[in-house]
Write a protein that holds these residues in place. Structure first.
Motif, PDB file in Angstrom:
ATOM      1  N   ASP A  20       0.834  -1.204   0.000  1.00 47.15           N
ATOM      2  CA  ASP A  20       0.000   0.000   0.000  1.00 47.15           C
ATOM      3  C   ASP A  20       0.863   1.245   0.000  1.00 47.15           C
ATOM      4  O   ASP A  20       1.974   1.231   0.541  1.00 47.15           O
ATOM      5  N   PRO A  21       0.358   2.356  -0.544  1.00 44.85           N
ATOM      6  CA  PRO A  21       1.040   3.631  -0.380  1.00 44.85           C
ATOM      7  C   PRO A  21       0.887   4.149   1.057  1.00 44.85           C
ATOM      8  O   PRO A  21      -0.153   3.939   1.689  1.00 44.85           O
ATOM      9  N   THR A  22       1.923   4.827   1.546  1.00 48.17           N
ATOM     10  CA  THR A  22       1.878   5.510   2.839  1.00 48.17           C
ATOM     11  C   THR A  22       2.439   6.916   2.653  1.00 48.17           C
ATOM     12  O   THR A  22       3.194   7.184   1.711  1.00 48.17           O
ATOM     13  N   CYS A  23       2.080   7.803   3.560  1.00 47.32           N
ATOM     14  CA  CYS A  23       2.540   9.193   3.460  1.00 47.32           C
ATOM     15  C   CYS A  23       2.677   9.779   4.853  1.00 47.32           C
ATOM     16  O   CYS A  23       1.752   9.686   5.673  1.00 47.32           O
ATOM     17  N   GLU A  24       3.815  10.384   5.138  1.00 44.09           N
ATOM     18  CA  GLU A  24       4.070  10.961   6.457  1.00 44.09           C
ATOM     19  C   GLU A  24       3.600  12.409   6.566  1.00 44.09           C
ATOM     20  O   GLU A  24       3.522  12.954   7.666  1.00 44.09           O
ATOM     21  N   GLN A  25       3.287  13.057   5.452  1.00 43.33           N
ATOM     22  CA  GLN A  25       2.891  14.460   5.476  1.00 43.33           C
ATOM     23  C   GLN A  25       1.376  14.605   5.567  1.00 43.33           C
ATOM     24  O   GLN A  25       0.625  13.755   5.069  1.00 43.33           O
ATOM     25  N   ILE A  68       4.139  16.845  -1.806  1.00 48.08           N
ATOM     26  CA  ILE A  68       3.814  15.721  -0.918  1.00 48.08           C
ATOM     27  C   ILE A  68       4.435  14.457  -1.487  1.00 48.08           C
ATOM     28  O   ILE A  68       4.201  14.096  -2.649  1.00 48.08           O
ATOM     29  N   TYR A  69       5.211  13.802  -0.676  1.00 51.15           N
ATOM     30  CA  TYR A  69       5.955  12.598  -1.078  1.00 51.15           C
ATOM     31  C   TYR A  69       5.245  11.361  -0.546  1.00 51.15           C
ATOM     32  O   TYR A  69       4.979  11.247   0.650  1.00 51.15           O
ATOM     33  N   ILE A  70       4.942  10.421  -1.427  1.00 48.24           N
ATOM     34  CA  ILE A  70       4.242   9.186  -1.069  1.00 48.24           C
ATOM     35  C   ILE A  70       5.160   8.000  -1.332  1.00 48.24           C
ATOM     36  O   ILE A  70       5.816   7.935  -2.372  1.00 48.24           O
ATOM     37  N   GLU A  71       5.196   7.076  -0.377  1.00 43.50           N
ATOM     38  CA  GLU A  71       5.995   5.865  -0.517  1.00 43.50           C
ATOM     39  C   GLU A  71       5.074   4.658  -0.602  1.00 43.50           C
ATOM     40  O   GLU A  71       3.915   4.718  -0.183  1.00 43.50           O
ATOM     41  N   SER A  72       5.584   3.557  -1.137  1.00 42.21           N
ATOM     42  CA  SER A  72       4.852   2.297  -1.056  1.00 42.21           C
ATOM     43  C   SER A  72       5.551   1.406  -0.041  1.00 42.21           C
ATOM     44  O   SER A  72       6.781   1.433   0.091  1.00 42.21           O
ATOM     45  N   VAL A  73       4.763   0.650   0.686  1.00 38.35           N
ATOM     46  CA  VAL A  73       5.308  -0.236   1.711  1.00 38.35           C
ATOM     47  C   VAL A  73       4.772  -1.640   1.490  1.00 38.35           C
ATOM     48  O   VAL A  73       3.620  -1.818   1.090  1.00 38.35           O
ATOM     49  N   GLU A  74       5.627  -2.634   1.686  1.00 40.61           N
ATOM     50  CA  GLU A  74       5.212  -4.033   1.624  1.00 40.61           C
ATOM     51  C   GLU A  74       5.287  -4.602   3.041  1.00 40.61           C
ATOM     52  O   GLU A  74       6.332  -4.521   3.695  1.00 40.61           O
ATOM     53  N   VAL A  75       4.178  -5.149   3.498  1.00 36.98           N
ATOM     54  CA  VAL A  75       4.028  -5.588   4.887  1.00 36.98           C
ATOM     55  C   VAL A  75       3.451  -6.993   4.922  1.00 36.98           C
ATOM     56  O   VAL A  75       2.588  -7.335   4.110  1.00 36.98           O
ATOM     57  N   CYS A  76       3.927  -7.796   5.856  1.00 30.03           N
ATOM     58  CA  CYS A  76       3.322  -9.109   6.137  1.00 30.03           C
ATOM     59  C   CYS A  76       2.863  -9.117   7.588  1.00 30.03           C
ATOM     60  O   CYS A  76       3.678  -8.915   8.500  1.00 30.03           O
ATOM     61  N   ALA A  77       1.570  -9.315   7.802  1.00 35.22           N
ATOM     62  CA  ALA A  77       1.003  -9.421   9.149  1.00 35.22           C
ATOM     63  C   ALA A  77       0.680 -10.880   9.415  1.00 35.22           C
ATOM     64  O   ALA A  77      -0.014 -11.522   8.626  1.00 35.22           O
ATOM     65  N   ILE A  78       1.185 -11.408  10.513  1.00 28.47           N
ATOM     66  CA  ILE A  78       1.059 -12.835  10.814  1.00 28.47           C
ATOM     67  C   ILE A  78       0.077 -13.032  11.967  1.00 28.47           C
ATOM     68  O   ILE A  78       0.152 -12.341  12.990  1.00 28.47           O
ATOM     69  N   LYS A  79      -0.841 -13.977  11.804  1.00 25.49           N
ATOM     70  CA  LYS A  79      -1.872 -14.231  12.800  1.00 25.49           C
ATOM     71  C   LYS A  79      -1.304 -15.072  13.948  1.00 25.49           C
ATOM     72  O   LYS A  79      -1.767 -16.174  14.230  1.00 25.49           O
ATOM     73  N   ASP A  80      -0.270 -14.530  14.572  1.00 23.62           N
ATOM     74  CA  ASP A  80       0.305 -15.126  15.770  1.00 23.62           C
ATOM     75  C   ASP A  80      -0.453 -14.617  16.995  1.00 23.62           C
ATOM     76  O   ASP A  80      -1.039 -13.521  16.947  1.00 23.62           O
ATOM     77  N   PRO A  81      -0.418 -15.355  18.099  1.00 25.97           N
ATOM     78  CA  PRO A  81      -1.013 -14.828  19.324  1.00 25.97           C
ATOM     79  C   PRO A  81      -0.346 -13.505  19.714  1.00 25.97           C
ATOM     80  O   PRO A  81       0.852 -13.319  19.506  1.00 25.97           O
ATOM     81  N   MET A  82      -1.123 -12.599  20.263  1.00 27.87           N
ATOM     82  CA  MET A  82      -0.589 -11.306  20.681  1.00 27.87           C
ATOM     83  C   MET A  82       0.242 -11.466  21.950  1.00 27.87           C
ATOM     84  O   MET A  82      -0.267 -11.929  22.972  1.00 27.87           O
ATOM     85  N   PRO A  83       1.533 -11.128  21.927  1.00 28.40           N
ATOM     86  CA  PRO A  83       2.350 -11.215  23.143  1.00 28.40           C
ATOM     87  C   PRO A  83       1.794 -10.319  24.248  1.00 28.40           C
ATOM     88  O   PRO A  83       1.173  -9.285  23.978  1.00 28.40           O
TER      89      PRO A  83
END
Length: 322
Positions: free
Chosen positions: A174-179, A239-254
């Protein structure tokens, strides 16, 4: 007309007439042995990165892909899961489902190993997935969730969490933007549909992922994506937009919160063979260890002069502390 209706219209048109550059993918297309991607399918690559990673795809997993586009990533996922119905593609736009179905027929002609029956195309949307509870090993979406406003994004994340098996993986680009963006930009439904003005700051994006229950999150890549320039858009600054690649794992929440990897590394360089923090983390002398942000913070808090902890590189490829 809601912003979701606008989005559907944009991609209905993109299904009927491929629009190269509708989204601007930020990494090369996977080149895999024996894989031929039809030209029309490639032209309909409406994503900002990639969600296909071989280390997520061992043992022929069942994969769900939301927002099928021209079907390119469906085909890439099928490369790793060559069995009927192994890859489920869901889309709310009938024309996009039909375009993807036609592209799969072409792909079957160009690839000896591929069968269209490997792909199960279903009408539906990210907020109401037509998939049973804990029915898939991997879920993926590319440049879709950033279109959603906060309540719908939360619902989409909850839905993917529901359909994943324990320890299953949600892989996203997804794209992300800090501004900050102006209210006028945020309210422009077409720009939101084009994956521009729905972009969140990365930390807010990660917080929404962990709030629905994902116990481990990996930030695998962050790249330049687009700029919104004054004179072209309703903004007084670039305005500067970046793309980010993320993997979310369905592990138990510590108990002490999620493990989020943003590409930080710890190195012990003291005089002993190793350093053991007595919390499950062992640093071998002069051997770098990828650490989650939580562990990085705990190591820095020790105030030792023989442990180096790097800043976030926003590139993580496994082998970490947790």
């Amino acid at each position: 007309m809601s912003y979701l209706d606008t989005t559907a219209d944009v991609y209905r048109q993109a299904a009927q007439e491929p629009q190269v550059g509708l989204c601007c993918t930020t990494n090369p297309v996977w080149q895999l042995p024996g894989l031929s991607i039809p030209k029309r399918m490639l032209a309909m690559n409406y994503g900002c990165g990639s969600t296909v990673n071989p280390r997520d795809l061992t043992n022929s997993p069942t994969v769900l892909y939301v927002g099928v586009g021209g079907g390119m990533e469906l085909l890439q996922f099928a490369y790793f899961s060559r069995r009927p119905g192994a890859v489920i593609g869901v889309d709310v736009v009938d024309e996009m489902l039909e375009a993807s179905r036609q592209n799969m027929e072409t792909a079957e002609q160009e690839n000896d190993w591929f069968r269209s029956e490997f792909i199960d195309l279903r009408a539906g949307d990210a907020l109401h997935l037509p998939v049973e509870d804990e029915g898939v090993d991997v879920a993926a979406q590319n440049c879709l969730f950033n279109i959603f406003k906060a309540d719908d994004l939360r619902r989409a994340l909850q839905e993917t969490y529901r359909v994943l098996k324990p320890h299953g993986r949600l892989v996203m680009s997804d794209p992300t933007c800090e501004q900050p963006m102006s209210d006028e930009l945020r309210a422009d439904e077409r720009l939101r549909a084009l994956c521009l003005t729905g972009s969140l700051p990365l930390q807010e994006y990660l917080n929404m992922i962990t709030e629905v229950g994902f116990g481990t999150v990996e930030v695998r890549a962050k790249r330049a994506y687009r700029v919104l320039a004054p004179g072209h858009y309703a903004t007084d600054e670039l305005i500067y937009i970046e793309s980010v690649e993320v993997c979310a794992i369905k592990d138990p929440m510590p108990a002490d919160g999620p493990c989020i990897f943003t590409g930080r590394t710890a190195i012990y360089y003291g005089g002993e063979e190793l350093f053991d923090d007595q919390k499950g983390h062992v640093l071998m002398a002069n051997q770098p260890l990828a650490v989650c942000d939580k562990t990085a913070g705990a190591l820095l808090a020790l105030g030792r002069n023989d442990i180096f902890v790097s800043p976030s590189t926003f590139h993580y490829d496994g082998g970490g502390c947790c």
